[in-house]
Design a protein around this motif. Structure first.
Motif, mmCIF file in Angstrom:
data_model
loop_
_atom_site.group_PDB
_atom_site.id
_atom_site.type_symbol
_atom_site.label_atom_id
_atom_site.label_comp_id
_atom_site.label_asym_id
_atom_site.label_seq_id
_atom_site.Cartn_x
_atom_site.Cartn_y
_atom_site.Cartn_z
ATOM 1 N N THR A 248 0.842 -1.188 0.000
ATOM 2 C CA THR A 248 0.000 0.000 0.000
ATOM 3 C C THR A 248 0.878 1.238 0.000
ATOM 4 O OG1 THR A 248 -1.741 -1.149 1.229
ATOM 5 C CG2 THR A 248 -1.808 1.253 1.220
ATOM 6 N N CYS A 249 0.639 2.139 -0.943
ATOM 7 C CA CYS A 249 1.415 3.376 -1.074
ATOM 8 C C CYS A 249 0.489 4.575 -0.928
ATOM 9 C CB CYS A 249 2.124 3.436 -2.423
ATOM 10 S SG CYS A 249 3.270 2.054 -2.708
ATOM 11 N N VAL A 250 0.951 5.592 -0.193
ATOM 12 C CA VAL A 250 0.168 6.805 0.028
ATOM 13 C C VAL A 250 0.900 7.991 -0.583
ATOM 14 C CG1 VAL A 250 -0.932 8.299 1.732
ATOM 15 C CG2 VAL A 250 -0.771 5.842 2.167
ATOM 16 N N TYR A 251 0.179 8.772 -1.371
ATOM 17 C CA TYR A 251 0.743 9.935 -2.039
ATOM 18 C C TYR A 251 -0.043 11.172 -1.622
ATOM 19 C CZ TYR A 251 2.642 6.224 -4.965
ATOM 20 O OH TYR A 251 3.270 5.080 -5.404
ATOM 21 N N GLN A 252 0.665 12.227 -1.283
ATOM 22 C CA GLN A 252 0.020 13.492 -0.951
ATOM 23 C C GLN A 252 -0.106 14.315 -2.225
ATOM 24 O OE1 GLN A 252 1.895 16.747 1.610
ATOM 25 N NE2 GLN A 252 0.603 15.696 3.099
ATOM 26 N N CYS A 253 -1.333 14.701 -2.546
ATOM 27 C CA CYS A 253 -1.613 15.379 -3.815
ATOM 28 C C CYS A 253 -2.402 16.655 -3.565
ATOM 29 C CB CYS A 253 -2.409 14.459 -4.750
ATOM 30 S SG CYS A 253 -1.635 12.862 -5.059
ATOM 31 N N ARG A 254 -2.507 17.472 -4.621
ATOM 32 C CA ARG A 254 -3.328 18.684 -4.576
ATOM 33 C C ARG A 254 -4.529 18.496 -5.477
ATOM 34 N NH1 ARG A 254 -2.876 22.014 -0.630
ATOM 35 N NH2 ARG A 254 -3.467 23.796 -1.930
ATOM 36 N N LEU A 255 -5.698 18.716 -4.912
ATOM 37 C CA LEU A 255 -6.947 18.551 -5.654
ATOM 38 C C LEU A 255 -7.869 19.710 -5.333
ATOM 39 C CD1 LEU A 255 -8.734 16.777 -7.467
ATOM 40 C CD2 LEU A 255 -9.474 15.566 -5.414
ATOM 41 N N ARG A 256 -8.176 20.505 -6.350
ATOM 42 C CA ARG A 256 -9.017 21.705 -6.168
ATOM 43 C C ARG A 256 -8.462 22.612 -5.070
ATOM 44 N NH1 ARG A 256 -14.033 22.024 -8.513
ATOM 45 N NH2 ARG A 256 -14.755 23.378 -6.837
ATOM 46 N N GLY A 257 -7.155 22.790 -5.078
ATOM 47 C CA GLY A 257 -6.537 23.725 -4.156
ATOM 48 C C GLY A 257 -6.354 23.216 -2.743
ATOM 49 N N ARG A 258 -6.689 21.952 -2.483
ATOM 50 C CA ARG A 258 -6.511 21.433 -1.126
ATOM 51 C C ARG A 258 -5.725 20.128 -1.172
ATOM 52 N NH1 ARG A 258 -12.271 19.849 1.302
ATOM 53 N NH2 ARG A 258 -10.906 19.026 2.935
ATOM 54 N N THR A 259 -5.153 19.800 -0.045
ATOM 55 C CA THR A 259 -4.337 18.596 0.040
ATOM 56 C C THR A 259 -5.216 17.374 0.289
ATOM 57 O OG1 THR A 259 -2.472 19.851 0.909
ATOM 58 C CG2 THR A 259 -2.446 17.478 1.271
ATOM 59 N N CYS A 260 -4.944 16.318 -0.443
ATOM 60 C CA CYS A 260 -5.639 15.056 -0.219
ATOM 61 C C CYS A 260 -4.631 13.926 -0.337
ATOM 62 C CB CYS A 260 -6.787 14.864 -1.213
ATOM 63 S SG CYS A 260 -6.244 14.539 -2.903
ATOM 64 N N SER A 261 -5.060 12.733 0.037
ATOM 65 C CA SER A 261 -4.212 11.548 -0.082
ATOM 66 C C SER A 261 -4.780 10.626 -1.139
ATOM 67 C CB SER A 261 -4.130 10.807 1.254
ATOM 68 O OG SER A 261 -3.475 11.588 2.230
ATOM 69 N N VAL A 262 -3.904 10.125 -1.999
ATOM 70 C CA VAL A 262 -4.276 9.078 -2.941
ATOM 71 C C VAL A 262 -3.579 7.807 -2.476
ATOM 72 C CG1 VAL A 262 -4.207 8.276 -5.329
ATOM 73 C CG2 VAL A 262 -4.564 10.707 -4.842
ATOM 74 N N THR A 263 -4.372 6.790 -2.169
ATOM 75 C CA THR A 263 -3.855 5.540 -1.634
ATOM 76 C C THR A 263 -3.951 4.468 -2.708
ATOM 77 O OG1 THR A 263 -4.683 6.190 0.540
ATOM 78 C CG2 THR A 263 -3.998 3.899 0.262
ATOM 79 N N VAL A 264 -2.820 3.884 -3.057
ATOM 80 C CA VAL A 264 -2.757 2.867 -4.109
ATOM 81 C C VAL A 264 -2.317 1.547 -3.455
ATOM 82 C CG1 VAL A 264 -1.714 2.174 -6.297
ATOM 83 C CG2 VAL A 264 -2.185 4.607 -5.839
ATOM 84 N N THR A 265 -3.156 0.530 -3.586
ATOM 85 C CA THR A 265 -2.839 -0.781 -3.016
ATOM 86 C C THR A 265 -2.708 -1.805 -4.129
ATOM 87 O OG1 THR A 265 -3.958 -0.341 -0.913
ATOM 88 C CG2 THR A 265 -3.639 -2.642 -1.519
ATOM 89 N N TRP A 266 -1.561 -2.464 -4.161
ATOM 90 C CA TRP A 266 -1.316 -3.563 -5.088
ATOM 91 C C TRP A 266 -1.446 -4.864 -4.309
ATOM 92 C CZ3 TRP A 266 -0.619 -2.128 -10.091
ATOM 93 C CH2 TRP A 266 -0.192 -0.822 -10.337
ATOM 94 N N SER A 267 -2.141 -5.831 -4.870
ATOM 95 C CA SER A 267 -2.345 -7.104 -4.185
ATOM 96 C C SER A 267 -2.030 -8.259 -5.129
ATOM 97 C CB SER A 267 -3.787 -7.224 -3.671
ATOM 98 O OG SER A 267 -4.702 -7.177 -4.752
ATOM 99 N N LYS A 268 -1.765 -9.403 -4.524
ATOM 100 C CA LYS A 268 -1.475 -10.596 -5.297
ATOM 101 C C LYS A 268 -2.030 -11.798 -4.547
ATOM 102 C CE LYS A 268 2.452 -13.193 -7.246
ATOM 103 N NZ LYS A 268 3.938 -13.250 -7.345
ATOM 104 N N ASN A 269 -2.809 -12.620 -5.258
ATOM 105 C CA ASN A 269 -3.307 -13.856 -4.664
ATOM 106 C C ASN A 269 -3.287 -14.953 -5.717
ATOM 107 O OD1 ASN A 269 -5.608 -13.473 -6.281
ATOM 108 N ND2 ASN A 269 -6.691 -12.388 -4.650
ATOM 109 N N LEU A 270 -3.947 -16.049 -5.426
ATOM 110 C CA LEU A 270 -3.899 -17.189 -6.339
ATOM 111 C C LEU A 270 -4.488 -16.867 -7.703
ATOM 112 C CD1 LEU A 270 -4.856 -20.068 -3.895
ATOM 113 C CD2 LEU A 270 -2.601 -19.484 -4.770
ATOM 114 N N MET A 271 -5.415 -15.879 -7.760
ATOM 115 C CA MET A 271 -6.030 -15.532 -9.034
ATOM 116 C C MET A 271 -5.169 -14.603 -9.875
ATOM 117 S SD MET A 271 -10.055 -15.039 -8.109
ATOM 118 C CE MET A 271 -10.405 -14.777 -9.852
ATOM 119 N N GLY A 272 -4.266 -13.861 -9.223
ATOM 120 C CA GLY A 272 -3.428 -12.946 -9.976
ATOM 121 C C GLY A 272 -3.227 -11.641 -9.235
ATOM 122 N N GLN A 273 -3.083 -10.568 -10.002
ATOM 123 C CA GLN A 273 -2.782 -9.257 -9.440
ATOM 124 C C GLN A 273 -4.063 -8.449 -9.249
ATOM 125 O OE1 GLN A 273 0.966 -10.626 -9.785
ATOM 126 N NE2 GLN A 273 0.558 -8.633 -8.896
ATOM 127 N N GLY A 274 -4.033 -7.526 -8.283
ATOM 128 C CA GLY A 274 -5.156 -6.626 -8.055
ATOM 129 C C GLY A 274 -4.655 -5.217 -7.782
#
Length: 300
Positions: free
Chosen positions: A34-60
């Motif tokens: 899980t990766c967290v990025y601090q970004c600017r959206l409409r003049g305010r700070t927000c967090s974009v959280t990106v989660t990469w997963s892997k299981n028996l079916m593949g990547q998510g």
């Protein structure tokens, strides 16, 4: 403090990662980054959280947009489905339309859930690229139609599950655009009278904890690339757990860590009542540094 009481260090917002038990049946589900990025959206700070997963079916892949109080929107992508390996989805946050674009059709993966190359993931709002991941930058700007200007996103945190028997290895950086290092945690707890914890950066030992039975929780400050990095550890489950459990390590660079450089390096684990999650949120909100949280699972 039990491992169940150990804070997630990512708060309650964004991508909700399950509270994993220590049973071996959950091992495939635990392969998350899980990766967290601090970004600017409409003049305010927000967090974009990106989660990469892997299981028996593949990547998510999961992308969440949050503010300090709630998860505003989230999109789950299952790239192992042929039709989902590239595409886009629209979301609403801060009264704005947000488009998430991805192309994983040529992505190359290693042993972990994160793609190594041949991909992009872009988050666009108001015809601006607020976050762009991957090496296919030209293709991403062409697909989204936005001006090819670098985003102002800052990489502020990463949480990862790692696996091993006596050694646990990963690639790590300790600030937003810092150098990538080989990070290795060594600890043999099976049949050893006095387990010892050793942490290496690029094969060089930077920290050693002896008498681990008495110092199974604590913190220490190391120096990496001229930065003070605060290391906090909890290996209670490795030593005293009744079943297979994970240890937790946090590596944090911040102004507070640099001020700690001349202070006492190791705290008494029995009197360590620090709110790690609060310290994480403080450093994240003030953009003081970077936090890496590792969940280390011992393989049978």
């Amino acid at each position: 403090m039990s491992m169940r009481d150990f804070p997630s260090c990512f708060g309650e917002n964004g991508v909700q990662v399950a509270d994993f038990s220590s049973s071996s049946s959950n091992r495939t589900a635990q392969n998350l980054v899980t990766c967290v990025y601090q970004c600017r959206l409409r003049g305010r700070t927000c967090s974009v959280t990106v989660t990469w997963s892997k299981n028996l079916m593949g990547q998510g892949l999961s992308v969440g947009i949050d503010d300090t109080n709630q998860c505003l929107c989230k999109v789950d992508i299952k790239p192992w489905l042929f039709s989902k390996r590239k595409g886009s989805k629209s979301l609403e946050a801060y009264y704005s339309k947000i488009d998430v674009y991805w192309d994983l059709s040529s992505a190359k993966f290693g042993s972990g859930p994160e793609p190594l190359e041949g991909f992009y993931v872009g988050v666009v709002s108001n015809r601006q690229m607020i976050l762009l991941l991957g090496d296919m930058r030209k293709e991403a700007f062409k697909k989204t139609g936005v001006t090819p200007v670098a985003s102002n996103a800052i990489f502020v945190a990463k949480r990862e599950h790692i696996f091993g028997k006596k050694t646990f290895s990963t690639k790590a950086q300790f600030c937003d655009s810092g150098q990538l290092h080989d990070l290795m945690i060594e600890c043999d707890t099976s049949g050893v009278n006095e387990p010892c914890l050793v942490i290496r950066i690029d094969t060089k030992p930077v920290m050693q904890v002896k008498r681990l039975q008495w110092k199974f929780r604590g913190n220490h400050t190391i120096l990496v690339d001229g930065l003070a990095v605060e290391v906090l550890w909890d290996v209670h489950n490795w030593l005293f757990g009744t079943s297979l459990g994970n240890a937790v390590f946090m590596f944090k660079t911040s102004l507070s860590a640099e001020k700690m450089w001349a202070s006492q390096p190791v705290l008494d684990p029995h009197t360590m009542h620090l709110s790690w999650s609060q310290r994480f949120r403080d450093s994240q909100s003030q953009c003081l540094g970077f936090s890496l949280i590792l969940y280390a699972w011992k393989n049978e």
